[in-house]
Design an enzyme around this catalytic site. Structure first.
Site, PDB file in Angstrom:
ATOM      1  N   GLU A  17      -6.838  -7.431  -1.029  1.00  9.87           N
ATOM      2  CA  GLU A  17      -7.381  -7.377   0.328  1.00  9.87           C
ATOM      3  C   GLU A  17      -8.874  -7.058   0.246  1.00  9.87           C
ATOM      4  O   GLU A  17      -9.252  -5.897   0.050  1.00  9.87           O
ATOM      5  CB  GLU A  17      -6.679  -6.315   1.187  1.00  9.87           C
ATOM      6  CG  GLU A  17      -5.242  -6.648   1.539  1.00  9.87           C
ATOM      7  CD  GLU A  17      -4.650  -5.668   2.549  1.00  9.87           C
ATOM      8  OE1 GLU A  17      -5.429  -4.943   3.205  1.00  9.87           O
ATOM      9  OE2 GLU A  17      -3.412  -5.637   2.660  1.00  9.87           O
ATOM     10  N   GLU A  54       0.828  -1.211   0.000  1.00 10.85           N
ATOM     11  CA  GLU A  54       0.000   0.000   0.000  1.00 10.85           C
ATOM     12  C   GLU A  54       0.864   1.264   0.000  1.00 10.85           C
ATOM     13  O   GLU A  54       0.629   2.198   0.773  1.00 10.85           O
ATOM     14  CB  GLU A  54      -0.942  -0.005   1.207  1.00 10.85           C
ATOM     15  CG  GLU A  54      -1.984  -1.101   1.157  1.00 10.85           C
ATOM     16  CD  GLU A  54      -2.962  -1.044   2.314  1.00 10.85           C
ATOM     17  OE1 GLU A  54      -4.162  -1.229   2.092  1.00 10.85           O
ATOM     18  OE2 GLU A  54      -2.502  -0.818   3.458  1.00 10.85           O
TER      19      GLU A  54
END
Length: 657
Positions: free
Chosen positions: A278, A199
């Protein structure tokens, strides 16, 4: 020892095993021939030239007892998954620079760290593997998996292409990738893909571009160390496309609005397969919050939308497990920057709960996978639920006062000025990573109604004692966390009382409650202890300190001396009870509702923190952590002790939002 258990049969899903179906590996590796790995060169994934929809779930080997790895993996395969995903925590695998533990390094976490065994077990259970090696992993894990000794490097910029930082990364990746490269799919192993960092788009600030050179260097490093499988990045598409690289697969992270996020992902990379790296099945808890839950319908509707889109998916988390000991992370509140430490339970309201038991989400996914996955392979029946018991109450039989605990300490470091934990000259000059630190000043004369001032903020909680007696307020209400002694208050003042002290010893005990694991790059300055300013009494700065680290490492805990009959006085002390087991050890939960704040240690291993306000009120105690005979349970209580230790067979949450 009498025990009550909560054994239940697994839910009847009316599954039948079709023995005529091939295993997953037999389906994708016919006649043992592997010509290529996972490919994203078209609008769908192929594995060894056969089309595949990846149906994966996150499980972290370092959050699950090694003895339960196979149980959890088999349960995942039985739900129709064809892959599992795991992070890799740098801080556990390289506790000191150049000192590694991959399951045989002698650290307190040694049994959790045999990543080779975990990967072999996953393959034996007919599962493929996606690895997210970091170096930063987030994961609500202490410092996002980064080692605290990085903070000793002056002016070094973490998570950037900074030369010094990359030198540390290179040393770690050289050791790690030497292991992982041998488990790649094209070499006959289970790993089909690797993530580049984690991320990274979330590090972007309004007026500053992200360091794309950092991502490029990581990718080059991985390739140079023999990684040949598919590489990818992952971010939330609606947050932008900052954390991606050219010619590298982009994947998505989100919990809601699957059509919005997947359509954006498709815009970013047309004609590429879609993968949700995710899909957040639930959420994590901070201390004092309400325990997060999510309805089965809400979860299942989004999951089905992902499969129907169509897209591949990794459920984060499928099984959360536990952030053992001091390994919980923390956040900084988006609105006001307030520090928010995470609980040790990483239950996550996931498909398997913290103890690995089935939830209704599990059965929903099992049905949806059967409906949408066109590739039918041999699945096992779900294993039975592990037995949970409520052991009988045990009495506290021994105690060490805080002074006696300090007298057991290995290091007493004298310095003119205060130092944070990380700068202490211990652990081969790599500093203190976790636990508590005592700042001691002797031979003080303290007039009545004196004021102690700590400049800046404490990192993260503080107890003040004079001659071994607690002077900070007892923690009784949640509102007390806003006052002196805790992370929220800046430049805190404490009235030391109406007594005159001569030749007094002042102890300031600071707890590291977990370093921040998520945020912008400037938020990763996570030194712990007292370091933001001076400590003074009545305006006079104190100097010439004695600093005493209390790391609670297993070997030290098991060799504590001077135990005696408990006095149960208010203030910090460590208490002992003995759990006697005369037959098979079963899982249980330690109920901490009668205690206030501190840590629990079982047979020398720091199990968890606790805080009376919850939401976590129970501490998961796996059966493999216990032994036949006497089991030492220690409680380091900050404030108000009680006389017994109690057990329950099911988790308890206090919803305190």
């Amino acid at each position: 020892m009498k025990r009550r258990d909560n054994t239940k049969d697994t839910k009847d899903t009316k599954m039948e095993i079709n023995l005529d179906l091939p295993t997953l590996y037999n389906y994708y590796i016919e006649n043992g021939s592997i010509t290529c790995g996972l490919s994203a060169e078209q609008s769908y994934f192929t594995l060894n030239n056969k089309q595949i929809t990846i149906i994966s779930g996150a499980i972290h080997y370092f959050r699950v007892p090694q003895e339960y790895w196979r149980d959890r993996l088999k349960k995942m395969r039985a739900a129709g998954l064809n892959a599992i995903e795991t992070y890799v925590p740098w801080n556990l695998h390289e506790p000191q620079p150049g000192v590694f533990d991959f399951g045989y390094g002698g650290s307190d976490f040694e049994k959790f760290l045999d990543i080779s065994k975990f990967l072999r077990t996953a393959q034996e259970e007919d599962l493929l593997v996606i690895v997210r090696p970091g170096p930063y992993i987030c994961s609500e894990w202490e410092f996002g998996g980064l080692p605290s000794w990085l903070l000793r490097e002056k002016d070094m910029k973490i998570r950037t292409s900074d030369k010094t930082f990359m030198e540390h990364v290179k040393r770690y990746f050289t050791a790690l990738l030497e292991i992982l490269s041998e488990f790649q799919f094209t070499k006959g192993g289970p790993i089909i893909a690797f993530q580049i960092e984690n991320e990274y788009g979330n590090t972007k600030e309004e007026d500053k571009p992200i360091d794309t050179d950092y991502l490029k260097k990581l990718k080059e490093l991985m390739i140079s160390k023999g990684i040949v499988e598919l590489l990818f990045t992952s971010d939330t598409p609606s947050n932008g496309n900052w954390g991606s690289l050219p010619n590298t697969l982009i994947t998505a992270n989100f919990q809601t609005k699957p059509d919005v996020e997947l359509n954006l992902l498709q815009e970013y990379q047309p004609d590429k397969p879609l993968m949700v790296m995710e899909y957040w099945t639930g959420w994590f808890d901070h201390w004092t919050e309400k325990h997060h839950t999510r309805t089965v319908k809400e979860f299942s509707d989004v999951y089905e939308s992902i499969l129907k889109f169509p897209a591949s998916v990794n459920m984060y988390m499928f099984h959360g497990g536990t952030s053992w000991g001091f390994m919980n992370g923390a956040n900084l509140d988006d609105d006001d920057g307030t520090y928010q430490p995470d609980t040790n339970s990483y239950d996550y309201d996931a498909l398997l709960n913290e103890a690995g038991d089935y939830t209704d989400k599990y059965y929903s996914v099992q049905k949806l996978n059967e409906k949408y996955n066109d590739v039918k392979t041999l699945l096992p029946l779900p294993p039975p639920v592990t037995v949970k018991v409520a052991y009988d109450e045990i009495k506290i039989t021994e105690q060490l006062t805080i002074n006696e605990l300090i007298n057991n300490a290995e290091h007493h470091i004298k310095k003119h000025n205060l130092l944070p934990m990380e700068m202490l000259p211990i652990n081969n000059n790599t500093g203190q990573s976790y636990g508590y630190i005592v700042y001691r000043k002797k031979n003080l004369t303290i007039p009545c109604n004196s004021y102690l001032k700590i400049e800046g903020k404490v990192c993260d909680t503080v107890m003040v004692l004079i001659d071994g007696k607690l002077k900070t307020k007892l923690l009784q209400t949640q509102a007390d966390l806003d006052k002196f002694g805790y992370w929220k208050l800046e430049n805190g003042l404490l009235n030391l009382g109406d007594k005159v002290y001569n030749n007094a010893t002042l102890d300031i005990i600071v707890e590291n409650s977990g370093r921040v694991n998520y945020g912008k790059l400037h938020q990763f300055n996570q030194k712990k202890g007292l370091w933001q300013g001076n400590v003074s009494i009545n305006g006079v700065n104190l100097c010439d300190w004695e600093m005493i680290p209390l790391e609670f490492k297993t070997n030290w805990v098991q060799n504590l001396k001077g135990w005696h009959i408990p006095r149960f006085e208010n203030g910090p002390a460590i208490y002992k009870g003995i759990l006697k087991i005369t037959r098979v050890s079963n899982d249980s939960y330690i109920y901490m509702g009668a205690w206030t704040k501190g840590i629990v240690i079982v047979n020398g291993f720091v199990l968890s923190r606790y805080l009376k306000f919850g939401p976590q009120q129970t501490i998961y105690l796996p059966g493999p952590f216990l032994k036949d005979g006497d089991n030492e349970i220690l409680i380091f209580e900050h404030f108000i002790p009680t006389t017994t230790i109690n057990f329950v067979a099911n988790p308890i949450y206090a919803n305190t939002a």
